[in-house]
Design an enzyme around this catalytic site. Structure first.
Site, PDB file in Angstrom:
ATOM      1  N   HIS A 121       0.811  -1.226   0.000  1.00 36.70           N
ATOM      2  CA  HIS A 121       0.000   0.000   0.000  1.00 36.70           C
ATOM      3  C   HIS A 121       0.840   1.270   0.000  1.00 36.70           C
ATOM      4  O   HIS A 121       0.331   2.344   0.312  1.00 36.70           O
ATOM      5  CB  HIS A 121      -0.969  -0.015   1.192  1.00 36.70           C
ATOM      6  N   CYS A 129       4.005  12.365  -8.102  1.00 36.78           N
ATOM      7  CA  CYS A 129       3.218  13.344  -8.859  1.00 36.78           C
ATOM      8  C   CYS A 129       1.758  12.897  -8.946  1.00 36.78           C
ATOM      9  O   CYS A 129       1.480  11.755  -9.320  1.00 36.78           O
ATOM     10  CB  CYS A 129       3.805  13.503 -10.260  1.00 36.78           C
ATOM     11  N   CYS A 133       3.422  12.287 -13.823  1.00 39.14           N
ATOM     12  CA  CYS A 133       4.318  12.757 -14.886  1.00 39.14           C
ATOM     13  C   CYS A 133       5.564  11.879 -14.994  1.00 39.14           C
ATOM     14  O   CYS A 133       6.293  11.971 -15.978  1.00 39.14           O
ATOM     15  CB  CYS A 133       4.723  14.210 -14.653  1.00 39.14           C
ATOM     16  N   GLY A 193      -1.535  -9.581  12.394  1.00 40.53           N
ATOM     17  CA  GLY A 193      -2.151  -8.283  12.699  1.00 40.53           C
ATOM     18  C   GLY A 193      -2.878  -7.633  11.548  1.00 40.53           C
ATOM     19  O   GLY A 193      -2.811  -6.418  11.383  1.00 40.53           O
ATOM     20  N   THR A 194      -3.580  -8.432  10.768  1.00 38.37           N
ATOM     21  CA  THR A 194      -4.413  -7.844   9.701  1.00 38.37           C
ATOM     22  C   THR A 194      -5.841  -8.332   9.833  1.00 38.37           C
ATOM     23  O   THR A 194      -6.072  -9.502  10.173  1.00 38.37           O
ATOM     24  CB  THR A 194      -3.859  -8.144   8.291  1.00 38.37           C
ATOM     25  N   ASN A 219      -3.237 -12.838  15.658  1.00 36.61           N
ATOM     26  CA  ASN A 219      -4.145 -11.695  15.756  1.00 36.61           C
ATOM     27  C   ASN A 219      -4.778 -11.698  17.147  1.00 36.61           C
ATOM     28  O   ASN A 219      -4.987 -12.765  17.723  1.00 36.61           O
ATOM     29  CB  ASN A 219      -5.247 -11.785  14.675  1.00 36.61           C
ATOM     30  N   VAL A 220      -5.095 -10.538  17.663  1.00 37.49           N
ATOM     31  CA  VAL A 220      -5.769 -10.481  18.963  1.00 37.49           C
ATOM     32  C   VAL A 220      -7.237 -10.896  18.865  1.00 37.49           C
ATOM     33  O   VAL A 220      -7.835 -11.287  19.864  1.00 37.49           O
ATOM     34  CB  VAL A 220      -5.687  -9.059  19.609  1.00 37.49           C
ATOM     35  N   ALA A 237       0.924  -9.322  18.624  1.00 41.56           N
ATOM     36  CA  ALA A 237       2.090  -9.688  17.819  1.00 41.56           C
ATOM     37  C   ALA A 237       3.389  -9.484  18.606  1.00 41.56           C
ATOM     38  O   ALA A 237       4.319 -10.292  18.493  1.00 41.56           O
ATOM     39  CB  ALA A 237       2.106  -8.859  16.531  1.00 41.56           C
TER      40      ALA A 237
END
Ligand code: OAD
Length: 248
Positions: A121, A129, A133, A193-194, A219-220, A237
């Site tokens: 991401h 730009c 460009c 952690g996702t 993960n929690v 984590a």
């Protein structure tokens, strides 16, 4: 409490693996004090993604978008990599064929010492730009003193924008290709952690699984990935990864 048998099982599979792919999300940086997106204190509970993280939002009010990203830069700049980031950096040398994919834009994996991070991401510390460009991304332009500084301009005259992926945009093809290749070719895929809600990233563990990999999750909370994972480690984590490292 994380199940010690599950930790042992995952450690054994990691030791035996020829290739290990790890994908992280905002939860890995939670212990560093960087807010996650969803959940009780998540950014999307307070802020509107439509107003801040879309191309339309930038076209409407680039100053507001830059202000929000600079505010996040402030938080991230004061944060330090935590025990979880540090373990993942050490795993590069400890295990065979480690690929680290992250949905995070905070750069904390690199600060912890990970050398080959696939940033799906983008990166909050870079600008590019807004017109595309092709001018080389200017590292310094993204970092202006003060949240209210005017949006930086590209050499071509258009505005620069944060070099992150917004809702409604495609991911960088080369990074996505590398992420798919690493997912298809690994023996163990570890999601850390996702929330496993945002595609295409959320599809990567399923690609790994279809190709025969063991899929593990740290993960929690419960996630849509959990029913498809072979091993689920519930916990933070920054606690679970050091416990796992001790067993390697
Ligand atoms: P989310 O905020 O959606 O999810 C964070 C996950 O981390 C949740 O499943 C939490 O349960 C978990 N979590 C929280 N603290 C944790 C801890 N200490 N240890 C382990 N797990 C913990 O973040 P992402 O899944 O990264 O995209 O979000 C994916 C994408 O959606 C982001 O990259 C961002 C966002 O909108 C864009 O902006 C394009």
């Amino acid at each position: 409490m994380t199940d010690p048998d599950a930790l042992d099982r995952l450690a054994g599979r990691l030791r035996a693996a020829r290739a290990v792919t790890i994908m992280t999300g905002a939860g890995i940086s939670a212990e560093s004090g960087v807010p996650t997106f969803r959940g009780a204190d998540g950014l999307w509970g307070t802020f509107s993604a439509a107003d801040l993280a879309t191309p339309e939002a930038f076209a409407r009010d680039p100053a507001l978008v830059w202000q929000w990203y600079r505010w996040r830069q402030g938080i991230i700049g004061r944060a330090q990599p935590n025990a979880g980031h540090l373990v993942l950096a050490r795993l590069e040398a400890r295990l065979r064929g480690v690929a680290l994919i992250t949905q995070n834009v905070d750069g904390l994996h690199q600060r912890a010492g990970s050398s080959q991070v696939i940033e799906l991401h983008g990166n909050i510390w870079l600008a590019r730009c807004s017109r595309g460009c092709g001018a080389a991304p200017d590292a310094a332009a993204a970092i202006q003193p003060g949240e209210a500084a005017p949006p930086p301009a590209c050499r071509c005259g258009a505005l620069l924008r944060p070099a992150v992926v917004w809702f409604g945009e495609s991911l960088d093809e080369d990074r996505l290709d590398r992420a798919f290749t690493a997912s298809r070719g690994c023996d163990v895929f570890l999601a850390v952690g996702t929330s496993s809600l945002v595609y295409p990233a959320a599809g990567l563990p399923l690609v790994a699984r279809r190709a025969g990999a063991l899929v593990a999750e740290i993960n929690v909370d419960d996630t849509p990935l959990a029913p498809h994972a072979d091993i689920v480690l519930r916990g933070r984590a920054a606690n679970v990864l050091p416990a796992l490292e001790q067993r390697l």
